[in-house]
Write a protein that holds these residues in place. Sequence first.
Motif, mmCIF file in Angstrom:
data_model
loop_
_atom_site.group_PDB
_atom_site.id
_atom_site.type_symbol
_atom_site.label_atom_id
_atom_site.label_comp_id
_atom_site.label_asym_id
_atom_site.label_seq_id
_atom_site.Cartn_x
_atom_site.Cartn_y
_atom_site.Cartn_z
ATOM 1 N N PHE B 45 4.824 -4.188 2.474
ATOM 2 C CA PHE B 45 3.952 -4.079 1.481
ATOM 3 C C PHE B 45 4.154 -3.927 0.186
ATOM 4 N N LEU B 46 3.350 -4.042 -0.561
ATOM 5 C CA LEU B 46 3.657 -4.597 -2.027
ATOM 6 C C LEU B 46 3.011 -3.956 -2.333
ATOM 7 N N LEU B 47 1.966 -3.575 -2.638
ATOM 8 C CA LEU B 47 0.998 -2.795 -3.329
ATOM 9 C C LEU B 47 -0.203 -1.655 -2.824
ATOM 10 N N HIS B 48 -0.573 -1.426 -3.741
ATOM 11 C CA HIS B 48 -1.934 0.084 -3.231
ATOM 12 C C HIS B 48 -2.916 -0.009 -4.243
ATOM 13 N N PHE B 49 -3.786 -0.279 -4.286
ATOM 14 C CA PHE B 49 -4.958 -0.238 -5.534
ATOM 15 C C PHE B 49 -6.008 1.111 -5.084
ATOM 16 N N VAL B 50 -6.121 1.620 -5.798
ATOM 17 C CA VAL B 50 -7.715 2.442 -5.397
ATOM 18 C C VAL B 50 -8.863 2.126 -6.624
ATOM 19 N N LYS B 51 -10.056 1.294 -6.413
ATOM 20 C CA LYS B 51 -10.371 1.046 -7.458
ATOM 21 C C LYS B 51 -9.636 0.107 -8.408
ATOM 22 N N GLU B 52 -9.397 0.842 -9.546
ATOM 23 C CA GLU B 52 -8.594 -0.958 -10.241
ATOM 24 C C GLU B 52 -7.411 -0.041 -10.868
ATOM 25 N N SER B 53 -7.047 1.025 -10.004
ATOM 26 C CA SER B 53 -5.768 1.480 -10.272
ATOM 27 C C SER B 53 -4.666 1.560 -9.538
ATOM 28 N N LYS B 54 -3.252 1.101 -9.869
ATOM 29 C CA LYS B 54 -2.224 1.018 -8.917
ATOM 30 C C LYS B 54 -2.397 1.968 -8.326
ATOM 31 N N GLN B 55 -2.211 2.415 -7.010
ATOM 32 C CA GLN B 55 -1.895 4.046 -7.290
ATOM 33 C C GLN B 55 -0.077 3.777 -6.110
ATOM 34 N N ASP B 56 0.556 3.100 -6.347
ATOM 35 C CA ASP B 56 1.769 2.392 -5.767
ATOM 36 C C ASP B 56 1.892 1.250 -5.543
ATOM 37 N N GLU B 57 2.806 1.100 -6.107
ATOM 38 C CA GLU B 57 3.827 -0.158 -6.187
ATOM 39 C C GLU B 57 4.864 -0.746 -6.303
ATOM 40 N N SER B 58 5.232 0.399 -5.452
ATOM 41 C CA SER B 58 6.312 0.034 -5.073
ATOM 42 C C SER B 58 7.186 -0.690 -3.941
ATOM 43 N N GLY B 59 6.318 -1.524 -3.601
ATOM 44 C CA GLY B 59 7.200 -2.769 -2.983
ATOM 45 C C GLY B 59 6.997 -3.972 -3.434
ATOM 46 N N MET B 60 6.642 -4.130 -4.266
ATOM 47 C CA MET B 60 6.383 -5.432 -5.789
ATOM 48 C C MET B 60 7.786 -5.300 -5.970
ATOM 49 N N PRO B 61 8.727 -7.011 -5.522
ATOM 50 C CA PRO B 61 9.829 -7.188 -5.022
ATOM 51 C C PRO B 61 10.582 -7.402 -6.636
ATOM 52 N N ASN B 62 9.955 -7.816 -7.349
ATOM 53 C CA ASN B 62 10.759 -8.136 -8.647
ATOM 54 C C ASN B 62 8.760 -8.291 -9.685
ATOM 55 N N ASN B 63 9.106 -9.167 -11.175
ATOM 56 C CA ASN B 63 8.187 -8.664 -12.178
ATOM 57 C C ASN B 63 8.130 -9.937 -12.109
ATOM 58 N N ARG B 64 8.232 -10.877 -11.467
ATOM 59 C CA ARG B 64 7.323 -12.481 -11.263
ATOM 60 C C ARG B 64 6.074 -12.362 -10.808
ATOM 61 N N PHE B 65 6.013 -10.896 -9.924
ATOM 62 C CA PHE B 65 4.889 -10.778 -9.549
ATOM 63 C C PHE B 65 4.243 -9.809 -10.101
ATOM 64 N N LEU B 66 2.363 -10.465 -10.380
ATOM 65 C CA LEU B 66 1.901 -9.372 -11.304
ATOM 66 C C LEU B 66 0.208 -9.891 -10.749
ATOM 67 N N ALA B 67 -0.204 -8.375 -10.078
ATOM 68 C CA ALA B 67 -1.681 -7.781 -9.334
ATOM 69 C C ALA B 67 -2.296 -7.522 -10.553
#
Lengths: 111, 113
Positions: B45-67
């Motif tokens: 898992f990387l992250l979860h959006f609910v509509k346009e809001s980030k609900q959970d981004e606990s899986g994003m590996p580092n700041n090189r990734f932008l969703a």
Amino acid sequence: GEDVEQSLFLSVREGDSSVINCTYTDSSSTYLYWYKQEPGAGLQLLTYIFSNMDMKQDQRLTVLLNKKDKHLSLRIADTQTGDSAIYFCAVRSYNTDKLIFGTGTRLQVFP
Amino acid sequence: EAGVTQFPSHSVIEKGQTVTLRCDPISGHDNLYWYRRVMGKEIKFLLHFVKESKQDESGMPNNRFLAERTGGTYSTLKVQPAELEDSGVYFCASSLGLNQPQHFGDGTRLSIL
């Protein structure tokens, strides 16, 4: 953290039943899923079971859940060559919406 | 009804470059998820959006990734700069609501050279 484990390979003869097993560690898991991935394709949702159920049947597919042992299985009756694919077990905890996946079991069906 | 669609299906870039992956969820699905599978390991898992809001981004590996999911429809996942260990298959999924089954796209295979 949560862990989901599956055996890597399973080989069965066409027409036999296949049983793919999965164990998980998170006792608060609410929904448990089986996904199928054919070569070059995405993840296809096959079936799922809620944690208060022991069994679910859908045509050739039977899902069994042993909550005490944290063991989930997928039985495919009358396995066909078209069932050859990777099968992923995935679980979801009650306080999160993310899925935790196993490594996948590669099912090979031979004539 | 169209399923979850992802673009491109395959991307090959050099280390240090930027890549943007796109996901169009099933129409009407407010929940959108990103996952990835690297080096034949588990799908993570990387992250979860609910509509346009980030609900959970606990899986994003580092700041090189932008969703992003501007407008709450399609989503993009940008990797900048790409590193060799980012190679893998990036999956997008969507669901009608919380605790509803997640439906996956075919994935984007990302190869970093």
